[in-house]
Design an enzyme around this catalytic site. Structure first.
Site, PDB file in Angstrom:
ATOM      1  N   ARG A   1     -39.496 -75.221  -7.736  1.00 43.77           N
ATOM      2  CA  ARG A   1     -38.943 -74.541  -6.565  1.00 43.77           C
ATOM      3  C   ARG A   1     -37.469 -74.887  -6.411  1.00 43.77           C
ATOM      4  O   ARG A   1     -37.059 -76.032  -6.610  1.00 43.77           O
ATOM      5  CB  ARG A   1     -39.690 -74.967  -5.279  1.00 43.77           C
ATOM      6  CG  ARG A   1     -41.032 -74.266  -5.059  1.00 43.77           C
ATOM      7  CD  ARG A   1     -40.824 -72.806  -4.695  1.00 43.77           C
ATOM      8  NE  ARG A   1     -42.069 -72.113  -4.382  1.00 43.77           N
ATOM      9  CZ  ARG A   1     -42.804 -71.443  -5.282  1.00 43.77           C
ATOM     10  NH1 ARG A   1     -42.413 -71.420  -6.548  1.00 43.77           N
ATOM     11  NH2 ARG A   1     -43.908 -70.831  -4.908  1.00 43.77           N
TER      12      ARG A   1
ATOM     13  N   GLU B   1     -32.816 -66.822  -3.848  1.00 46.76           N
ATOM     14  CA  GLU B   1     -33.009 -65.930  -4.981  1.00 46.76           C
ATOM     15  C   GLU B   1     -32.974 -64.468  -4.540  1.00 46.76           C
ATOM     16  O   GLU B   1     -33.558 -64.128  -3.508  1.00 46.76           O
ATOM     17  CB  GLU B   1     -34.345 -66.255  -5.671  1.00 46.76           C
ATOM     18  CG  GLU B   1     -34.346 -67.665  -6.233  1.00 46.76           C
ATOM     19  CD  GLU B   1     -35.701 -68.137  -6.750  1.00 46.76           C
ATOM     20  OE1 GLU B   1     -35.752 -69.176  -7.440  1.00 46.76           O
ATOM     21  OE2 GLU B   1     -36.720 -67.467  -6.439  1.00 46.76           O
TER      22      GLU B   1
ATOM     23  N   HIS C   1     -36.334 -67.117 -12.535  1.00 48.91           N
ATOM     24  CA  HIS C   1     -37.649 -67.359 -11.935  1.00 48.91           C
ATOM     25  C   HIS C   1     -38.748 -66.603 -12.692  1.00 48.91           C
ATOM     26  O   HIS C   1     -39.557 -65.883 -12.103  1.00 48.91           O
ATOM     27  CB  HIS C   1     -37.650 -66.963 -10.458  1.00 48.91           C
ATOM     28  CG  HIS C   1     -38.711 -67.708  -9.670  1.00 48.91           C
ATOM     29  ND1 HIS C   1     -38.528 -68.148  -8.377  1.00 48.91           N
ATOM     30  CD2 HIS C   1     -39.980 -68.085  -9.994  1.00 48.91           C
ATOM     31  CE1 HIS C   1     -39.627 -68.748  -7.933  1.00 48.91           C
ATOM     32  NE2 HIS C   1     -40.517 -68.724  -8.918  1.00 48.91           N
TER      33      HIS C   1
END
Length: 329
Positions: free
Chosen positions: A240, A269, A291
């Protein structure tokens, strides 16, 4: 939710976070399904207002958004992490929250080691150099501009002992690494299977993060922790954004406190123009991926299957993977 429930309204807030080719299982009860590809923060409250069930991956559901959703009984998160949902507000409102578990036990550890291999052997740096003509300039069969190190015999420090941390450890052991599982920061009572957090920082050649983001782990790695990394390790984060202070990371890499960093996540993000990591995007020992550690085709389909099964089980009166305590203040 009683089995007699009929014509339930199900709202999926961010279908675009799952590839179009991924199949969503049909829900085995009477329902209407509203699918939104994306949902902005100012659209959340209205879209969930009359929903019985909400599906979200990354859309945030805070107390204000939940206030008007008087019919809401279930939030199904299309991920393992729950930091985008206000669990306390859900508890107060009697809303159950489910998550998806163990779908990424291959894809995330594999991505973790893809980053480790690339950085440990300077693959991207050498690729860029070849593209720039450096091989021809060298005048010989190879050149040695960037460091290359074996993994075997090195020490791998793992922060996070869940399914992903354990799967990463198994790969590490198979490759001949000495694996240390970190105790929780500030804890010295977790037994012989765990190495104190500070020792992991001091002794590891590679440190990889596989823990959730919460109040206890936010900025888990910052200036003080980088200063303790005596072996100049690689730092890998496929967990994370927010676990590592990004300003401190930039400083640590540019001052050689660490040998390199491979990240798949950032605090906000997508990567914003203001993020300090922009300063090191071209650094030869830094890799940032968008990601996607979780995103193998096999893992995403497994996630989607489990997501819809969680919803079906809840409606059938057999809830599973509940992460909160609805009804408690």
């Amino acid at each position: 939710m009683p089995q007699s429930a009929s014509n339930l309204r199900v709202v999926f807030l961010d279908r675009a976070t799952i590839p179009p080719a991924t199949t969503l299982k049909k829900l085995p009860f009477h329902h209407s399904l509203e699918i939104y590809e994306t949902t902005s923060p100012n659209e959340v409250a209205e879209r969930i207002r009359n929903a019985d069930i909400v599906i979200t991956n990354k859309v945030k559901l805070n107390a204000d958004a939940l206030e008007g959703a008087t019919n809401l009984r279930l939030i199904a998160i299309a991920a393992t992490g729950t930091d985008n949902v206000d669990l306390q507000a859900c508890n107060r409102r009697g809303v159950s929250v489910t998550n998806v578990r163990n779908y990424a036990v291959h894809t995330v550890p594999e991505h973790t080691f893809a980053l480790i291999f690339a950085l440990r052997r300077s693959l991207t740096a050498y690729r860029t150099a070849v593209q720039a003509g450096r091989w021809q300039e060298s005048g010989q069969f190879c050149f040695f501009d960037y460091p290359i190190k074996d993994l075997a015999g090195s020490t791998l420090g793992i922060i996070g002992d869940g399914a992903l941390g354990k799967a990463t450890a198994e790969i590490g052991k198979a490759l001949g690494l000495n694996v240390l599982f970190s105790a929780f920061k500030g804890r010295g009572d977790m037994g012989s299977l765990y190495t104190p957090f500070e020792r992991v920082l001091e002794e590891s050649d590679i440190i990889t993060l596989h823990c959730p983001l919460n109040d206890a782990t936010r900025d888990l790695i910052s200036d003080d922790e980088f200063a303790q990394m005596k072996r100049r390790p690689l730092l890998i984060n496929t967990a994370r954004g927010g676990l590592v202070n990004e300003h401190a990371l930039v400083k640590a890499l540019t001052t050689n406190q660490i040998s390199g960093a491979g990240f798949d996540v950032v605090t906000q993000e997508p990567l914003s123009a203001e993020n300090p990591l922009n300063e090191i995007l071209n650094h030869p020992a830094f890799i940032l991926t968008p990601h996607v550690a979780w995103a193998s085709e096999e893992a995403i389909q497994s996630l989607a299957d489990q997501l819809m099964e969680n919803v079906a089980a809840f409606v059938d009166g057999k809830p599973r993977h509940i992460v909160n305590t609805p009804g408690q203040q």
